[in-house]
Enzyme design. Structure first.
Site, PDB file in Angstrom:
ATOM      1  N   THR A   1      43.992  40.831  45.933  1.00  0.00           N
ATOM      2  CA  THR A   1      43.113  41.767  45.224  1.00  0.00           C
ATOM      3  C   THR A   1      42.175  42.408  46.237  1.00  0.00           C
ATOM      4  O   THR A   1      41.390  41.718  46.889  1.00  0.00           O
ATOM      5  CB  THR A   1      42.302  41.035  44.145  1.00  0.00           C
ATOM      6  OG1 THR A   1      43.216  40.424  43.221  1.00  0.00           O
ATOM      7  CG2 THR A   1      41.399  41.999  43.393  1.00  0.00           C
TER       8      THR A   1
ATOM      9  N   GLY B   1      34.798  31.436  34.869  1.00  0.00           N
ATOM     10  CA  GLY B   1      34.624  31.004  36.246  1.00  0.00           C
ATOM     11  C   GLY B   1      35.902  31.270  36.992  1.00  0.00           C
ATOM     12  O   GLY B   1      36.660  32.173  36.649  1.00  0.00           O
TER      13      GLY B   1
ATOM     14  N   CYS C   1      38.850  34.543  40.331  1.00  0.00           N
ATOM     15  CA  CYS C   1      39.114  35.967  40.094  1.00  0.00           C
ATOM     16  C   CYS C   1      37.966  36.702  39.411  1.00  0.00           C
ATOM     17  O   CYS C   1      37.379  37.625  39.976  1.00  0.00           O
ATOM     18  CB  CYS C   1      40.396  36.125  39.280  1.00  0.00           C
ATOM     19  SG  CYS C   1      41.881  35.668  40.186  1.00  0.00           S
TER      20      CYS C   1
END
Length: 446
Positions: A121, A255, A258
């Site tokens: 990402t 949490g 990501c």
């Protein structure tokens, strides 16, 4: 297809093993000697249901192997997937140093045409950055592709082999078609777009899901005040096809590796183009505050004084079916309890070693079972919805504790479970179930 996967973290390892399961020849690369040794010996350095079995199968079939030699893995390959970490910097921006390092090594190792896909990402524009870094170091032809992942920890194998959609960002139609062909056995929903849109799509998806979680938690907090049941509210909302049922479970917030990282990164991305993402800032703020409602409820129960109390904690991972404790609500909650003079007795079916490594040992008694953790406790806080906890006999649990006080941060238990017990019970957004700690509801006037 010959595939080299750079990075054996969650995304890289699951992707590489699943590509091998599809019949491709895969080499997974990592510089961490412990990870490679573990993988080569048949183990898995993370907890993910079904992954170890697939790894052993792939290795036995000669379709999968693990190495620390990136150059050897990349030579002669058709597809190089970059899946290294992009941890957050103190500012919230993604740290791209591992991406840059991988790009440089890939450039030096290329011997013939290959597609280089970024699965990590990354901020918008990173694939172009990788392309330029490689072009500056080699004349070997290649194409750049953005290949964002959408897997969920705990169901990563299924999410990879049965994805909702596959998104491919590419400038080259030929490269896009080759990657599409690779993924067509998995789903009919293969979307090809430009590279920047694919990069943005990943952040937008995670930000939207995080927003749903914070939204339903805000609704739950209002339900506490007005006497409504958030579970019923969420069920009714979910019947609307425009909304859906996913991510509408009220609790103590999100949490993991990501959502916290990606929401903060998207706020930074917006800031770099002089746009204030007010909605997402509020999502992050709501999530941060939500986990501390557990502590505030304990303080209310004990008249503001927690020192000297013993509190059991069930669940340390950020969600069930994983040992990932990154950004787990339990980290902040337990730290606050310990700093307040509480003796914490903690248990998790899988994640205790990971949690201890991140948290340390101070002030916490690490237990090997749920009832052991609850023994002699003044209160119990359930922070992760493991199935093991849902099967607990509350009558037996009541006898184990010093005081029957249960703070259910994940709404695991139902009214029938509590029947006949003396528990002081608090859940999230279900005031009709709360006994002894019910919020005072105002008289509504219309």
């Amino acid at each position: 297809m010959k595939i080299a996967v750079i990075g054996t973290g969650y995304v890289g390892l699951v992707s590489g093993i699943c590509y091998a399961e599809l019949g491709h020849t895969v080499v997974c690369v990592d510089k961490d000697p412990y990870k490679i040794a573990t993988l080569q010996s048949g183990g898995i350095p993370i907890y993910e249901p079904g992954l170890e079995e697939l790894s052993r199968k792939g290795v036995a079939a000669g379709k999968l192997r693990y190495t620390h030699d990136l150059a050897e893995a990349v030579r002669g390959t058709d597809l190089v997937i970059i899946a290294v970490g992009t941890p957050p910097l103190p500012s919230g921006q993604a740290d791209l140093s591992y991406i840059d390092a991988a790009a440089g090594e890939i450039a030096d190792a290329l011997t013939g045409y290959a597609i280089v896909a970024v699965k990590s990402t990354v901020p918008v524009g990173t694939n172009e950055r990788v392309r330029d870094l490689i072009r500056a170091r080699t004349a070997v032809p290649f194409d750049s592709v953005s290949l964002p992942e959408f897997l969920r920890e705990g169901s990563a194998v299924r999410d990879t082999l049965e994805p909702d959609r596959v998104v491919i960002g590419a400038d080259s139609p030929a490269a896009a078609e080759r990657i599409a062909e690779l993924h067509r056995p998995l789903t009919k929903q293969v979307m090809v777009t430009d590279i920047r849109s694919a990069e943005m799509l990943k952040y937008a998806s995670n930000a939207f899901l995080a927003t749903k979680i914070s939204f339903i938690n805000e609704i739950a907090n209002i339900c506490e005040k007005v006497g409504a049941d958030v579970a019923e509210v969420a069920a009714g909302m979910g019947l609307d096809r425009r909304i859906g049922t996913a991510f509408l479970n009220a609790g103590i917030g999100y949490g993991g590796s990501c959502f916290p990282k990606d929401t903060r990164a998207l706020i930074q991305i917006a800031g770099h183009v002089e746009y204030e993402f007010k909605l997402l800032r509020s999502v992050v703020e709501v999530n941060q505050d939500q986990r501390m409602r557990i502590v505030r409820k304990l303080e209310t129960i004990f008249g503001g004084e927690l020192r000297g109390k013993t509190v059991a904690v069930w669940g340390l991972s950020f969600k069930p079916n994983t040992d990932d404790v990154r950004e787990s609500p339990a980290l902040e909650i337990i730290r606050h309890l310990v700093d307040s003079g509480v003796v914490v007795r903690a248990y998790d079916p899988i994640a205790t070693p990971s949690f201890r490594g991140l948290f340390g040992d101070g002030g916490v008694v690490w237990c090997d079972g749920a009832l052991e953790a609850a023994r002699g406790a003044d209160a119990l806080c359930l922070l992760t919805e493991w199935e093991e906890f849902a099967r607990t006999d509350l009558h037996g649990l009541q006898e184990t504790m010093r005081r029957p006080i249960l703070i259910d941060g994940r709404n695991v238990f139902k009214e029938a479970d509590l029947a006949g017990t003396a528990f002081v019970y608090y859940s999230i957004g279900r005031p009709s179930l709360n006994q002894g700690v019910r919020e005072e509801m105002p008289i509504l006037q219309y």
